[in-house]
Design an enzyme around this catalytic site. Structure first.
Site, short mmCIF file in Angstrom:
data_model
loop_
_atom_site.label_atom_id
_atom_site.label_comp_id
_atom_site.label_asym_id
_atom_site.label_seq_id
_atom_site.Cartn_x
_atom_site.Cartn_y
_atom_site.Cartn_z
N SER A 178 36.94 37.97 49.97
CA SER A 178 37.77 37.21 50.92
C SER A 178 39.07 37.96 51.24
O SER A 178 39.56 37.91 52.37
CB SER A 178 38.09 35.80 50.38
N ASP A 214 44.37 40.63 44.84
CA ASP A 214 43.19 41.08 45.60
C ASP A 214 43.59 41.69 46.94
O ASP A 214 43.10 42.76 47.32
CB ASP A 214 42.21 39.92 45.83
#
Length: 396
Positions: free
Chosen positions: A146, A204
């Site tokens: 994502s 991330d």
């Protein structure tokens, strides 16, 4: 606004050391994974903005004039802003998704609309665009899929709206943005991640933006100056795991046995710091003995993670299969199944690698040879992408 086609890619991520310990204030090392998400953005004049995500079977289109006529004052103009719950509800109305829409689809669409409307609303008119995003990363495997999606969207939208310049010059196959531009991409990508995850750490999207290796400690993220690219096997056991339950399990074990578990977490912290030191040395002058240290650290950390209760029979099997071939593996991420990484030393013969992959595949696992420490978000020329990626973006 730019009129050319943009091709952008961003890497996934794996946690090298420090998973679970990081929740308790210890250092974690995250590294970019050279399985990438690719985005193609084509400006056009059909009055629509199209989003296609072939990995999850999404094809959506919105009328630009309708989006233009919406009161988007709920998206504050100016600096990068954090989406509020009111904004999320408004975006759901704008998205026009059916009630039975899958969660993955809803979140992917909301992140896209949030970034498109927030970044492009400074234009005189919202741009008509066709966007396709395809990924080599499996979703929901803890590999940063994502974040790579959000990073690609932020980079492409900021570039097409000329908020940041296109760094790709004539004759370039691939190029990257400046440090300042990457910081802006990262800020917007973090907001996209917030739409998807609510309260992400920011690791991330930072790894996907900057590439290489990052250190995360108590909310602070810093880049390792020189980190080598390392070859690995990435193995997906395909055993689903519940991250929240695994994190809670470690916390309960710490409360129950503080004098046993606290030293384990301190020891994992020391493993992360030693790995950081060795990677720094390897970035300057790699030597065979450094790989031996990395292998020992992998083995020690895997045993510690088992002691914390986040191992799984499938991960034990992965470690046994690779150990029989003189290779060293550990889980990455939450544990309890999910993925593991195996370090491949230089000089390892390809038939040995193939035999190991075959042995892991026969256990029912998915196994890929790839690298860690890959470049962050990049922009490509059309001719530089391999035919497999081109075909995926073309929907073939």
């Amino acid at each position: 606004m730019l009129s050319e086609v943009l091709l952008v890619s961003a890497p996934g991520k794996v946690i090298l050391h420090g998973e679970h310990a990081v929740v308790h204030g210890k250092v974690a090392l995250a590294v970019s994974l050279n399985l990438r998400t690719f985005l193609r953005l084509q400006p056009h004049s059909n009055g629509k903005v199209d989003l296609s995500l072939p990995n999850i079977g999404i094809k959506r289109a919105w009328d630009v004039a309708r989006l233009q006529s919406l009161d988007t004052s709920f998206l504050e103009q100016g600096d990068v802003t954090t989406p509020t719950s009111e904004q999320v509800e408004k975006l759901k109305e704008v998205a026009g998704l059916p009630d039975d829409c899958a969660v993955t689809e809803r979140l992917a669409v909301l992140a896209f609309l949030y970034l498109y409307l927030s970044i492009c609303r400074k234009q005189r008119a919202l741009p008509s665009l066709d966007i396709v995003v395809w990924s080599e990363l499996p979703p929901g495997a803890g590999l940063g899929s994502s974040a790579a999606y959000s990073v690609c969207l932020a980079a492409a939208l900021l570039t097409v709206c000329e908020e940041i310049p296109n760094p790709l010059k004539d004759g370039d196959c691939v190029n990257r943005w400046t440090k300042e531009d990457l910081e802006l991409i990262n800020k917007w990508a973090f907001q996209g991640e917030r739409m998807i995850h609510g309260n992400p750490s920011g690791v991330d999207n930072a790894v996907s933006t900057w590439g290489g290796a990052l250190r995360y400690h108590q909310g602070k993220i810093s880049s390792l100056k020189r980190s080598p690219a390392l070859q690995i096997l990435l193995t997906n056991t395909k055993v689903p795991r519940n991250t929240r339950a695994l994190v809670a399990g470690v916390r309960n074990r710490l409360l129950k046995f503080p004098e046993i578990v606290a030293p384990l977490l301190t020891s994992i912290d020391a493993i992360s710091l030693e790995c950081e030191r060795v990677l720094g040395e390897m970035g300057e002058a790699p030597a065979p003995e450094q790989y031996l240290v990395l292998e020992e650290l992998i083995d020690m950390n895997q045993h510690h993670l088992n002691a914390l209760g986040v191992g799984h029979a499938s991960l034990d099997q992965l470690c046994q299969v690779t150990r029989a071939r003189g290779l060293h593996s550990k889980l990455t991420g939450a544990g309890g199944g999910g993925c593991g990484i195996t370090l491949l030393k230089p000089g390892l013969e390809q038939p040995e690698v193939e035999a190991t992959k075959q042995a892991l595949t026969s256990c029912g696992f998915d196994c890929l040879e790839t690298s860690i420490g890959a470049p962050g978000v990049s922009i490509h020329s059309a001719t530089s992408l391999d035919s497999r990626v081109q075909q995926a973006l073309d929907g073939l």
